[in-house]
Design an enzyme around this catalytic site. Structure first.
Site, PDB file in Angstrom:
ATOM      1  N   GLU A   1       0.839  -1.202   0.000  1.00  0.00           N
ATOM      2  CA  GLU A   1       0.000   0.000   0.000  1.00  0.00           C
ATOM      3  C   GLU A   1       0.878   1.257   0.000  1.00  0.00           C
ATOM      4  O   GLU A   1       1.847   1.340   0.748  1.00  0.00           O
ATOM      5  CB  GLU A   1      -0.887  -0.026   1.246  1.00  0.00           C
ATOM      6  CG  GLU A   1      -1.769   1.184   1.436  1.00  0.00           C
ATOM      7  CD  GLU A   1      -2.515   1.138   2.763  1.00  0.00           C
ATOM      8  OE1 GLU A   1      -3.455   1.933   2.932  1.00  0.00           O
ATOM      9  OE2 GLU A   1      -2.150   0.307   3.632  1.00  0.00           O
TER      10      GLU A   1
ATOM     11  N   CYS B   1      -5.143  -2.821   2.823  1.00  0.00           N
ATOM     12  CA  CYS B   1      -5.156  -2.622   4.272  1.00  0.00           C
ATOM     13  C   CYS B   1      -6.183  -3.549   4.917  1.00  0.00           C
ATOM     14  O   CYS B   1      -6.148  -4.748   4.698  1.00  0.00           O
ATOM     15  CB  CYS B   1      -5.416  -1.149   4.589  1.00  0.00           C
ATOM     16  SG  CYS B   1      -5.218  -0.700   6.328  1.00  0.00           S
TER      17      CYS B   1
ATOM     18  N   LYS C   1      -9.708   1.489  -3.299  1.00  0.00           N
ATOM     19  CA  LYS C   1     -10.135   0.907  -2.030  1.00  0.00           C
ATOM     20  C   LYS C   1     -11.585   1.283  -1.735  1.00  0.00           C
ATOM     21  O   LYS C   1     -11.980   2.448  -1.816  1.00  0.00           O
ATOM     22  CB  LYS C   1      -9.225   1.390  -0.902  1.00  0.00           C
ATOM     23  CG  LYS C   1      -9.497   0.696   0.428  1.00  0.00           C
ATOM     24  CD  LYS C   1      -8.529   1.169   1.500  1.00  0.00           C
ATOM     25  CE  LYS C   1      -8.783   0.440   2.819  1.00  0.00           C
ATOM     26  NZ  LYS C   1      -7.935   0.973   3.906  1.00  0.00           N
TER      27      LYS C   1
END
Length: 517
Positions: free
Chosen positions: A271, A381, A331
């Site tokens: 990330e 994440c 995301k």
């Protein structure tokens, strides 16, 4: 004493004992999420809670549930203090208070569940154990869904290495939590004089669980697809340097070097491995990077923030591959305060020095990244906490992922149990979907997880390194993938409500019998 007798009044001066016991059990409960070989500790702590709340009035049961839940979550998420204080600059007392407040608010669900259990239990151990498990399940679902959800240390994750893990492809992590709560409560509530049926069920269930745990390769719901050679990068960039302009060049250089030098079929960087926004990137950088993967056999997948001030920003993963258009994944499930600002809390986020704190959300069912014959589905994440959202990608079996790839940066939380927790969360997703999971992270755990939830290759956390290995993709649908892709989490909600309705019916029938002349 009749099984329908009211709860025994608590001994005088026992409130302090109850509170200390609940806090201790809640904190110990969390140990099973790190030391997964101690999965039995989760059962023990849950069973002792059930035993105690069955012996006290409903208001005290609610207080015990709240204390248990608060200690459970504080022990499991105390590392949030590091992100807010060390990296966000929030005063220590305020960061500690924020962690405690978060745990306390989220534990209101468990408090309500324990109140309901003490208020509605019938005195029948088998039925009461089901009632306890149903209320426990509803409390966990509420914590995992309401206000975007925070299902960290959900009870099922403690069983990633227990006999109950074999149930993951059938009922998922929340279903495992339900079964664990039922088993623990029945063991705690059964007592001599109430008949042997409960004892027989417990013994048989225990034997079956032991036999199931010994099965190394139970019935599988899929078949192998193809194999990929992979390279996973772990930069170990200190969080206080990652977004500092004077250090960004060095961080970028290491990740780009790893991407360019990889000879595998897929190379994955964490990330925000590229920490620059598009307008901040060096001139010609993007074109040169994409050009490297326009030919040959290597595909690249890496994290980068995208967007601009006018359209907004996204926390994204970009993929390059030979003969393919540029791939992009944005995301979907954003972190409150870190990636989006809840209504009314801008004052709180403005007190912290956390960059890139207000992102746009991506779409719910974005396509996978095609790497040769494999469909690699990124998640960023803590998106892999939400198995029901990953399940949406299985709505069309022909386009379902064959491999998951998690791109994370747990550097926000220092050298803590967060790394171990997140690894076990990813392992549970592999068990639920019978899909391998690649994890490329900044500080760990950078690993290759096979479709059975086993770590087949790994890097030592908090070190800089490159992990090379092979991953076997999988096709097919588990029962969990089938029902969760269609109905989300409504099936477990329905099961819990059905138990509550059945328990209410039994109480109504027993009340009529007692009232009969």
């Amino acid at each position: 004493m009749s099984p329908l007798a009211p709860a025994v009044p608590p001994r005088p001066l026992s409130l302090a004992f109850d509170l200390i016991l609940a806090v201790t059990l809640g904190a110990l409960h969390t140990a099973a999420y790190v030391y997964t070989e101690a999965w039995w500790l989760q059962l023990l702590c849950t069973g002792l809670l059930a035993w105690r709340v069955a012996s006290v009035p409903a208001p005290r049961a609610a207080l015990l549930g709240w204390c248990f839940g608060t200690a459970w979550l504080v022990a499991g998420t105390w590392w949030l203090f590091i992100s807010m204080h060390r990296y966000g600059g929030l005063p220590a007392w305020m960061a500690a208070l924020a962690v405690l407040a978060l745990a306390g608010v989220l534990s209101l669900y468990l408090a309500a569940a324990m109140y309901g259990f003490a208020r509605w239990r019938s005195g029948r151990p088998g039925l009461d154990a089901l009632l306890f498990a149903a209320l426990w399940l509803l409390a966990e679902l509420a914590r995992g869904v309401i206000f975007t959800g925070f299902p960290w240390v959900a009870s099922g994750y403690a069983h990633v290495d227990s006999p109950l893990s074999k149930l993951a492809p059938w009922i998922g992590v929340y279903g495992i939590g339900f079964v664990a709560a039922w088993f623990a409560a029945w063991a705690a509530l059964w007592r001599p004089g109430l008949g042997l049926r409960g004892l027989v069920v417990l013994v048989v269930a225990g034997i079956a669980a032991g036999m199931l745990h010994g099965v190394t390769d139970p019935l599988r719901f899929g078949t192998p697809s193809g194999k990929l050679t992979v390279t996973l990068l772990q930069g170990n960039i200190p969080q206080d340097e990652k977004f500092a302009s004077e250090h960004q060049g060095a961080a970028l250089e290491w990740h780009v070097k790893g991407l360019l030098e990889a000879n595998s079929e897929l190379v994955v960087a964490p990330e925000t491995a590229v920490p620059f926004l598009p307008q901040q990137m060096p001139e010609g950088f993007w074109e040169a990077l994409s050009g490297r993967f326009a030919h040959g056999d290597t595909h690249a997948l890496f994290g980068v923030p995208l967007g601009d001030e006018r359209t907004g920003y996204t926390n994204s993963a970009v993929g390059f591959g030979p003969g393919r258009p540029e791939y992009r994944y944005d995301k979907l499930h954003l972190v409150p305060y870190g990636e989006f600002i809840p209504y009314g809390f801008r004052w709180f986020t403005q007190m912290m020095n956390i960059p890139l704190g207000d992102f746009n959300r991506g779409g719910r069912n974005q396509p996978s990244f095609q790497v040769r014959s494999e469909r690699v589905a990124p998640n960023i994440c803590y998106e892999d906490l939400f198995g029901e959202e990953l399940a949406a990608r299985f709505a069309d079996p022909a386009a379902a992922p064959t491999i998951f790839a998690n791109l994370s940066n747990i550097g926000w939380f220092g050298n803590t149990i967060a790394v171990d927790h997140h690894l076990n969360i990813s392992r549970m997703r592999s068990l639920e979907f019978e899909r391998p999971m690649l994890r490329a992270t900044n500080t760990g755990a950078t690993v290759i997880i096979d479709h059975r939830g086993h770590v087949s290759a790994s890097l030592k956390p908090y070190t800089r390194g490159v992990l090379e290995g092979t991953v076997q993709g999988r096709e097919g649908m588990t029962p969990f993938a089938r029902w969760a892709s269609r109905f989300g989490l409504w099936p477990p909600v329905g099961v819990a409500l059905a138990v509550l309705i059945a328990a209410a019916g039994v109480r109504w029938r027993d009340a009529r019998r007692r009232a009969a002349p």
